[in-house]
Design a protein around this motif. Structure first.
Motif, PDB file in Angstrom:
ATOM      1  N   GLY A 249      -7.674   7.107  -6.579  1.00 35.68           N
ATOM      2  CA  GLY A 249      -7.836   8.089  -7.653  1.00 35.68           C
ATOM      3  C   GLY A 249      -6.530   8.386  -8.372  1.00 35.68           C
ATOM      4  N   VAL A 250      -5.689   7.362  -8.479  1.00 34.91           N
ATOM      5  CA  VAL A 250      -4.398   7.504  -9.166  1.00 34.91           C
ATOM      6  C   VAL A 250      -4.310   6.453 -10.267  1.00 34.91           C
ATOM      7  CG1 VAL A 250      -3.256   8.397  -7.089  1.00 34.91           C
ATOM      8  CG2 VAL A 250      -3.172   5.949  -7.570  1.00 34.91           C
ATOM      9  N   SER A 251      -3.310   6.593 -11.111  1.00 33.78           N
ATOM     10  CA  SER A 251      -3.123   5.602 -12.168  1.00 33.78           C
ATOM     11  C   SER A 251      -2.526   4.326 -11.566  1.00 33.78           C
ATOM     12  CB  SER A 251      -2.187   6.145 -13.252  1.00 33.78           C
ATOM     13  OG  SER A 251      -0.868   6.281 -12.736  1.00 33.78           O
TER      14      SER A 251
ATOM     15  N   PRO B 139       1.942  -1.178   2.171  1.00 38.77           N
ATOM     16  CA  PRO B 139       2.237  -2.618   2.280  1.00 38.77           C
ATOM     17  C   PRO B 139       1.414  -3.417   1.267  1.00 38.77           C
ATOM     18  CG  PRO B 139       1.675  -1.682   4.428  1.00 38.77           C
ATOM     19  CD  PRO B 139       1.375  -0.640   3.396  1.00 38.77           C
ATOM     20  N   HIS B 140       2.004  -4.487   0.784  1.00 35.76           N
ATOM     21  CA  HIS B 140       1.294  -5.346  -0.164  1.00 35.76           C
ATOM     22  C   HIS B 140       1.898  -6.747  -0.120  1.00 35.76           C
ATOM     23  CE1 HIS B 140       4.832  -4.091  -2.439  1.00 35.76           C
ATOM     24  NE2 HIS B 140       4.643  -5.147  -3.223  1.00 35.76           N
TER      25      HIS B 140
ATOM     26  N   LEU C 200       4.249   3.312  -5.749  1.00 37.92           N
ATOM     27  CA  LEU C 200       4.045   3.403  -4.304  1.00 37.92           C
ATOM     28  C   LEU C 200       4.277   2.050  -3.630  1.00 37.92           C
ATOM     29  CD1 LEU C 200       0.798   5.594  -4.156  1.00 37.92           C
ATOM     30  CD2 LEU C 200       3.137   6.305  -3.579  1.00 37.92           C
ATOM     31  N   LEU C 201       3.817   0.988  -4.278  1.00 37.69           N
ATOM     32  CA  LEU C 201       4.016  -0.354  -3.723  1.00 37.69           C
ATOM     33  C   LEU C 201       5.490  -0.738  -3.737  1.00 37.69           C
ATOM     34  CD1 LEU C 201       0.997  -2.268  -5.339  1.00 37.69           C
ATOM     35  CD2 LEU C 201       1.113  -1.189  -3.078  1.00 37.69           C
TER      36      LEU C 201
ATOM     37  N   LEU D 231      -7.309  -3.595   1.952  1.00 33.78           N
ATOM     38  CA  LEU D 231      -8.099  -2.369   1.993  1.00 33.78           C
ATOM     39  C   LEU D 231      -7.719  -1.526   3.203  1.00 33.78           C
ATOM     40  CD1 LEU D 231     -10.351  -0.533   0.954  1.00 33.78           C
ATOM     41  CD2 LEU D 231     -11.984  -1.981   2.192  1.00 33.78           C
ATOM     42  N   ASP D 232      -7.520  -2.156   4.341  1.00 26.88           N
ATOM     43  CA  ASP D 232      -7.155  -1.426   5.556  1.00 26.88           C
ATOM     44  C   ASP D 232      -5.846  -0.654   5.364  1.00 26.88           C
ATOM     45  OD1 ASP D 232      -7.475  -0.607   8.226  1.00 26.88           O
ATOM     46  OD2 ASP D 232      -6.195  -2.232   8.934  1.00 26.88           O
ATOM     47  N   ASP D 233      -4.846  -1.297   4.755  1.00 26.13           N
ATOM     48  CA  ASP D 233      -3.561  -0.625   4.502  1.00 26.13           C
ATOM     49  C   ASP D 233      -3.737   0.547   3.543  1.00 26.13           C
ATOM     50  OD1 ASP D 233      -2.184  -2.390   6.162  1.00 26.13           O
ATOM     51  OD2 ASP D 233      -1.697  -3.754   4.511  1.00 26.13           O
ATOM     52  N   LEU D 234      -4.569   0.356   2.535  1.00 23.50           N
ATOM     53  CA  LEU D 234      -4.805   1.415   1.559  1.00 23.50           C
ATOM     54  C   LEU D 234      -5.501   2.608   2.211  1.00 23.50           C
ATOM     55  CD1 LEU D 234      -4.413   1.858  -1.527  1.00 23.50           C
ATOM     56  CD2 LEU D 234      -6.821   1.266  -1.750  1.00 23.50           C
TER      57      LEU D 234
END
Length: 155
Positions: A95-97, A111-112, A104-105, A123-126
């Motif tokens: 729910g962010v831009s 993590p990415h 954040l990344l 998805l798990d990291d998010l």
């Protein structure tokens, strides 16, 4: 384990909602008696046969959750936890831009990986990040409440 499965259902119609409500009611009220010795298993008999499918409580709970959403008139999407998301998808879930998510990344808060020039987020990291943020907000609210009680702001 399924690595990349995604199935979306459209919002259910009135008949599907009613069927889902009835199924949820049956699962909730009968859940203690399913399975051998009331172990919470869900037994499904295949119509027209004697074939029995035995689902453990975890799977019964997943089915129950899906049915509850359908009963409420919401569509359902099932996504494997290992799914890689685009930055747009990840930003939408939080729910962010998208630019905020990129910050954040870049700051390694989430993590990415990079595929060529494109960032991908598991998805798990998010979900882990989102839960940590919710927990931190909860702790902050508790601290504010305690401080206001100590100052006598609540009576």
């Amino acid at each position: 384990m399924i690595t990349h499965t995604k199935q979306t259902t459209p919002p259910p119609g009135p008949q599907e909602q009613q069927s889902a409500r009835e199924a949820v009611a049956k699962l909730v009220t009968d859940s203690a008696t399913f399975g051998k010795g009331g172990d919470g298993h869900l037994h499904i008999t295949v119509k027209g046969t004697n074939d029995l499918i035995d689902l453990p409580p975890m799977m019964r709970n997943i089915i129950q959750d899906v049915l509850q959403h359908l009963a409420a008139g919401r569509g359902v999407q099932i996504v494997a936890i290992e799914t890689d998301l685009t930055t747009n998808q990840a930003a939408n879930i939080l729910g962010v831009s998208r630019p905020y998510l990129i910050k954040l990344l870049d700051s390694n808060d989430i993590p990415h990986t990079k595929v060529n020039r494109h960032r991908r987020v598991k998805l798990d990291d998010l979900l882990t990040y989102r839960q940590a943020q919710q927990d931190a907000r909860g702790r902050s609210l508790d601290e504010m409440y305690q401080a206001s009680e100590e100052l006598g702001l609540y009576e």
